[in-house]
Design a protein around this motif. Structure first.
Motif, PDB file in Angstrom:
ATOM      1  N   THR A 113       0.924  -1.270   0.111  1.00 49.31           N
ATOM      2  CA  THR A 113       0.072   0.087   0.075  1.00 49.31           C
ATOM      3  C   THR A 113       0.786   1.317  -0.016  1.00 49.31           C
ATOM      4  N   THR A 114       0.473   2.248  -0.833  1.00 50.02           N
ATOM      5  CA  THR A 114       0.943   3.586  -0.841  1.00 50.02           C
ATOM      6  C   THR A 114       0.131   4.619  -0.224  1.00 50.02           C
ATOM      7  N   HIS A 115       0.397   5.476   0.840  1.00 51.89           N
ATOM      8  CA  HIS A 115      -0.176   6.517   1.041  1.00 51.89           C
ATOM      9  C   HIS A 115      -0.054   7.865   0.580  1.00 51.89           C
ATOM     10  N   GLN A 116       0.808   7.724  -0.452  1.00 56.55           N
ATOM     11  CA  GLN A 116       1.133   8.912  -1.041  1.00 56.55           C
ATOM     12  C   GLN A 116      -0.221   9.708  -1.384  1.00 56.55           C
ATOM     13  N   VAL A 117      -0.050  10.939  -0.991  1.00 57.89           N
ATOM     14  CA  VAL A 117      -1.240  11.842  -1.409  1.00 57.89           C
ATOM     15  C   VAL A 117      -0.999  12.256  -2.825  1.00 57.89           C
ATOM     16  N   SER A 118      -1.961  11.863  -3.564  1.00 56.92           N
ATOM     17  CA  SER A 118      -1.699  12.215  -5.140  1.00 56.92           C
ATOM     18  C   SER A 118      -3.002  12.609  -5.758  1.00 56.92           C
ATOM     19  N   SER A 119      -2.678  13.118  -6.830  1.00 58.46           N
ATOM     20  CA  SER A 119      -3.817  13.112  -7.904  1.00 58.46           C
ATOM     21  C   SER A 119      -3.828  12.572  -9.034  1.00 58.46           C
ATOM     22  N   GLU A 120      -4.796  12.082  -9.835  1.00 62.50           N
ATOM     23  CA  GLU A 120      -4.943  11.591 -10.905  1.00 62.50           C
ATOM     24  C   GLU A 120      -4.361  12.312 -12.026  1.00 62.50           C
ATOM     25  N   ASN A 121      -4.652  13.507 -11.866  1.00 64.31           N
ATOM     26  CA  ASN A 121      -4.252  14.438 -12.856  1.00 64.31           C
ATOM     27  C   ASN A 121      -3.772  15.754 -12.145  1.00 64.31           C
ATOM     28  N   HIS A 169       8.769   1.654  -4.217  1.00 63.87           N
ATOM     29  CA  HIS A 169       9.128   1.954  -2.816  1.00 63.87           C
ATOM     30  C   HIS A 169       7.862   2.681  -2.225  1.00 63.87           C
ATOM     31  N   PRO A 170       6.726   1.712  -2.184  1.00 62.49           N
ATOM     32  CA  PRO A 170       5.617   2.212  -1.395  1.00 62.49           C
ATOM     33  C   PRO A 170       5.828   3.147  -0.133  1.00 62.49           C
ATOM     34  N   GLN A 171       6.939   2.830   0.324  1.00 63.47           N
ATOM     35  CA  GLN A 171       7.043   3.557   2.083  1.00 63.47           C
ATOM     36  C   GLN A 171       7.314   4.947   1.602  1.00 63.47           C
ATOM     37  N   LEU A 172       7.977   5.350   0.692  1.00 68.11           N
ATOM     38  CA  LEU A 172       8.230   6.506   0.273  1.00 68.11           C
ATOM     39  C   LEU A 172       6.993   7.665   0.271  1.00 68.11           C
ATOM     40  N   GLU A 173       7.135   8.958   0.758  1.00 64.36           N
ATOM     41  CA  GLU A 173       6.255   9.763   0.753  1.00 64.36           C
ATOM     42  C   GLU A 173       6.621  11.172   0.361  1.00 64.36           C
ATOM     43  N   VAL A 174       6.170  11.675  -0.819  1.00 67.04           N
ATOM     44  CA  VAL A 174       6.443  13.286  -0.791  1.00 67.04           C
ATOM     45  C   VAL A 174       5.344  14.006  -0.334  1.00 67.04           C
ATOM     46  N   GLN A 175       5.819  15.141   0.456  1.00 67.02           N
ATOM     47  CA  GLN A 175       4.767  16.137   0.876  1.00 67.02           C
ATOM     48  C   GLN A 175       4.229  17.018   0.052  1.00 67.02           C
ATOM     49  N   ARG A 176       3.155  16.937  -0.637  1.00 70.46           N
ATOM     50  CA  ARG A 176       2.806  17.955  -1.585  1.00 70.46           C
ATOM     51  C   ARG A 176       1.222  18.195  -1.260  1.00 70.46           C
ATOM     52  N   PRO A 177       0.949  19.544  -1.376  1.00 70.81           N
ATOM     53  CA  PRO A 177      -0.450  19.805  -1.333  1.00 70.81           C
ATOM     54  C   PRO A 177      -1.386  19.312  -2.543  1.00 70.81           C
ATOM     55  N   VAL A 178      -2.576  18.889  -2.287  1.00 70.69           N
ATOM     56  CA  VAL A 178      -3.307  18.676  -3.511  1.00 70.69           C
ATOM     57  C   VAL A 178      -4.585  19.519  -3.469  1.00 70.69           C
ATOM     58  N   PHE A 179      -4.791  20.428  -4.457  1.00 71.00           N
ATOM     59  CA  PHE A 179      -5.724  21.439  -4.410  1.00 71.00           C
ATOM     60  C   PHE A 179      -7.140  20.805  -5.015  1.00 71.00           C
ATOM     61  N   LEU A 180      -8.367  20.878  -4.076  1.00 75.19           N
ATOM     62  CA  LEU A 180      -9.519  20.302  -4.461  1.00 75.19           C
ATOM     63  C   LEU A 180     -10.528  21.585  -4.886  1.00 75.19           C
ATOM     64  N   TYR A 181     -11.104  21.363  -6.232  1.00 73.26           N
ATOM     65  CA  TYR A 181     -11.873  22.307  -6.584  1.00 73.26           C
ATOM     66  C   TYR A 181     -13.341  21.738  -7.066  1.00 73.26           C
ATOM     67  N   ARG A 182     -14.117  22.794  -6.760  1.00 70.11           N
ATOM     68  CA  ARG A 182     -15.548  22.486  -7.389  1.00 70.11           C
ATOM     69  C   ARG A 182     -15.822  23.510  -8.270  1.00 70.11           C
ATOM     70  N   GLY A 183     -15.916  23.210  -9.517  1.00 71.86           N
ATOM     71  CA  GLY A 183     -15.934  24.492 -10.539  1.00 71.86           C
ATOM     72  C   GLY A 183     -14.671  24.981 -10.471  1.00 71.86           C
TER      73      GLY A 183
END
Lengths: 513, 513
Positions: free
Chosen positions: B306-314, B364-378
């Protein structure tokens, strides 16, 4: 309210064994891992997003997941049993270890008992050959100087007290009790594995608030303090399965993992997850009573399977109704016709067991028996589950008095007419959910539908039968008395921890529901 | 509202490949399985209680689960793109198949396109060598006689229309489209497996309402009609993985399974499950934007991880912000620096990609990069996720107008001050959740806590940077015109299905949000 807590006999009826499934001439060992307030959704294999239960997930991959297994009550005892409770398990109840003793089983309990704490109610008087643990939950009710702290027993003698000798730092959530309970379980297996059949009930209570874990687990969970407790318990599961493998008895041991009710949702850091289900502990919604269930028996139970058999860990708290409930295995006050079936012993013929022997579902997970399971809150029949349907006769979420204290059994949930803040009678028009389609109990089935009309027909029939045949048990937990607290448990003299017993003054307990 | 739908370039940036991880001299094949409105909680391996996705569960056991992968928007396009939409994907956007073509990849799309349906926007004009599917979703908007039904294309020619030639019985939820899409995907693999690297985007839309499955799946799911669609898609996943194995290219193929947004919760039988998460499609709560994510590449990606990397599909729908977002792979309008990295091609240097190459997290699923993901509605930045924290700047559940029609994006959920029925500005005091501890967004972190104060500091910094560097894209989906509908798609002559084109009359579309 006539008797807040019903007779205990009914809760004695659980366990899963099947003689025909065993390939060995010796009856199988049984290990039941019974968690305290751990939720269905706390397991990685049940979708906990942080996936911090690798041992349980592996156990599920090697065994069978029971997806629709209910507890007998939405809380542990079903009323919690504080120290001033007078009653306990009556002598005429036949517990699983007593049954299994007929076939030469040695039985051990590691962890919480909770079936009464006066000397006559303790585990060694009720079939267990070994006990390390406490008669009550570590949450107290008392960890102070005015009343006795909860004693920890080794067999029939106290060996210390929580907070004094067995430290629990409840502010920081640190204690090594899970480690001690795991070590004791492994040692029990080491002793018994090559001597004859054994029954081990492992009942740690680290996930009950105030949750705790050993120092080395601090900061190891993404889920915070509660997650630390889960991680340590998961490691304990791994250690116990490893011990079985090391002694090469894994192919002759049924291991069951479950919990005593849904996760308590009243606080973020001291409570777990009920996954997609509605509400939590104390309620008869799915989140309050659907328990995690994993059955593991390499070579007998097919690996990586699921059964959707609707079942109950125990028979209902109101007994005896022969047709009432399909049952598995379960709680700390366990016995069962299913257990008996496996071990090759007969359950007593002088009483009616309302459970069913469901062992076949373990070896043939696709089999399903259509049985209603009755969901109670206190003495009130709140809901009935049968097949995919769940019918609410009454609904009740958090009592107003609790809400005013900031306690909420259903945080974030609001289903109109369902998560009602007062007990609400729907018997004239019950609320129907298909909990396979709608596990979150969010979309009531229309009153106008054929499904609804058929369900009500079925419901009326099974509830009528249930109520006609029901013989309410003798309440055991109604009386309280300060004098029965743990002032002078056996063994206190050697420890110099005896306390003076106050004058006896029995009174009717006041249980919240 | 300035432009309801932002420029498309940003959505082009996704994909996961890593040249260094490939053991073959040939760059790896890539298969992306992109579901439509399937929820995080619809997978057995993510805790769907009925466990009806054996192939996905096995894929997860053999691969990696990405637990914290977000979609770029809480709905598919992010505005759905009906037939009267004038715009589409601009020529200057470089899609993944165009990038991969530099390394000799053959690219196929099977299923829904949704990047514009006028001839210049269709897949074969944007890098795909093969297409079987439809430019729009099967939900219509039209299945009637007054306007054209959605055409189904084989490469650049229409081969029929939904509801006419490709039957969908939307009342009963029956269609064999998933079977056709599965067959086409397998045939594509059969053709390409031994010819050179390939990229396959499999984008069936059976789980989008009105959901459907083939006749043989009727009545096979405990979850009803929606579950039938999931079961057939799961079988399709199995068939595709089997095809890769049969051609012995499984060790040189990355397969990604995900969805385009959370499950729609507006109806019980036409919508899926978001597991423990709050609300559903259309919202920026976890249920609206947390997507299922499985990455499978035997021999390269470690099994059962499992990776818990916070990520965005796009990348985000508002671009370009270099630091904005960690990205994976994803949607149908896909390309990526990560994809480029794997295939060994450079992304174009004349534009900024706000995604990150995260392929290392796969090996390397244990690696994690701290990045913000911005969530938009419209066009509105609603929330930011970074590490375990999620901060709501604005909250909004179901618009009142929808509620009045009986539509609810958050059925059963009610988090005070959070599931607000109108857009509610919290920028003065944002609402903070730790979504690892509290995936259901039920327990706001206290404004008085150190965690809260630190989070707000961090938030201010990343939002400021985001907004400063942000260059809003050119809106592509603002104009509508009845004349651009599918009156005369290429190929209609041979089928005798050409319709007369009405007079052009462009107008500003009216998009609901």
């Amino acid at each position: 309210m006539k008797g807040v807590v019903l007779g205990l006999r009914a809760w004695l009826v659980a366990g899963v064994l099947i003689a025909t499934a065993s390939t060995s001439s010796q009856p199988p060992n049984v290990v039941i891992m019974l968690m305290d307030d751990m939720g269905w959704g706390d397991l990685g294999c049940n979708g906990e997003p942080n996936r911090e239960t690798p041992n349980l997930d592996q156990m599920a991959r090697e065994g069978l997941i029971a997806s629709s297994m209910y507890t007998a009550a939405p809380l542990c005892s079903p009323s919690y049993t504080p120290q001033n409770m007078v009653g306990g398990i009556p002598d005429d109840e036949v517990l699983l270890p007593e049954l299994l003793a007929q076939k030469g089983y040695t039985s051990g309990l590691v962890g919480k008992w909770h079936l009464g704490h006066q000397p006559q109610y303790l585990p060694l008087k009720h079939g267990f050959d070994f006990w390390f643990g406490a008669p009550n939950c570590h949450f107290g009710p008392y960890a102070d100087l005015l009343t006795p702290n909860i004693p920890v027993f080794l067999n029939d003698s106290m060996v210390g007290r929580y907070y004094e000798d067995f430290h629990i730092d409840k502010n920081n959530g640190v204690s090594n009790m899970t480690q001690l309970f795991t070590d004791a379980a492994v040692e029990f297996i080491n002793r018994e594995a090559n001597r004859g059949p054994f029954f081990l009930l492992w009942a740690p209570d680290a996930t009950h608030a105030p949750t705790y874990a050993s120092e080395k687990y601090r900061g190891t969970s993404r889920r915070g303090r509660y997650g630390e407790a889960v991680r340590e318990l998961d490691a304990g599961v791994g250690a116990i399965l490893d011990a079985l493998r090391a002694h090469q008895v894994d192919n002759n041991t049924l291991v069951v993992f479950t919990s005593d009710n849904g996760a308590a949702l009243v606080s973020k850091y001291n409570g777990g997850s009920n996954g997609p289900f509605l509400c939590g502990k104390q309620t008869t919604f799915e989140g309050g009573m659907r328990a995690p269930g994993i059955f593991w028996w390499p070579g007998v139970i097919p690996a990586g399977t699921t059964t959707h058999q609707v079942s109950s860990e125990n028979t209902q708290p109101s007994q005896p109704y022969e047709e009432a409930v399909a049952e598995w295995c379960g709680r700390r006050w366990i016995c069962s016709r299913t257990a008996a079936q496996l071990a090759g012993v007969q359950t007593p013929q002088d009483r009616i067991y309302d459970g069913l022997a469901l062992a076949k579902s373990l070896t043939h997970p696709q089999l399903e028996v259509q049985r209603p399971v009755f969901l109670y809150r206190g003495n009130r029949l709140m809901a009935v589950r049968r097949g995919p349907l769940k019918i609410h006769l009454w609904t009740f979420s958090t009592p107003t008095a609790e809400l005013q204290k900031g306690i909420n059994f259903c945080p974030g949930a609001e289903v109109p007419n369902v998560t009602t803040p007062t007990p609400t009678n729907h018997t004239a028009r019950p609320i129907l959910f298909n909990v396979e389609v709608d596990p979150g109990e969010r979309y009531p089935v229309s009153h106008l539908s054929r499904t609804y009309k058929d369900a009500i027909q079925m419901l009326k029939k099974v509830v009528k039968e249930h109520e006609e045949k029901l013989v309410p048990g003798e309440p055991q937990l109604n009386w309280c008395d300060q004098a029965v607290m743990h002032w002078r448990p056996h063994g206190c003299e050697a420890l110099k921890e005896c306390l003076p017993i106050p004058q006896s003054n029995p009174y009717l307990c006041d249980w919240p529901h």
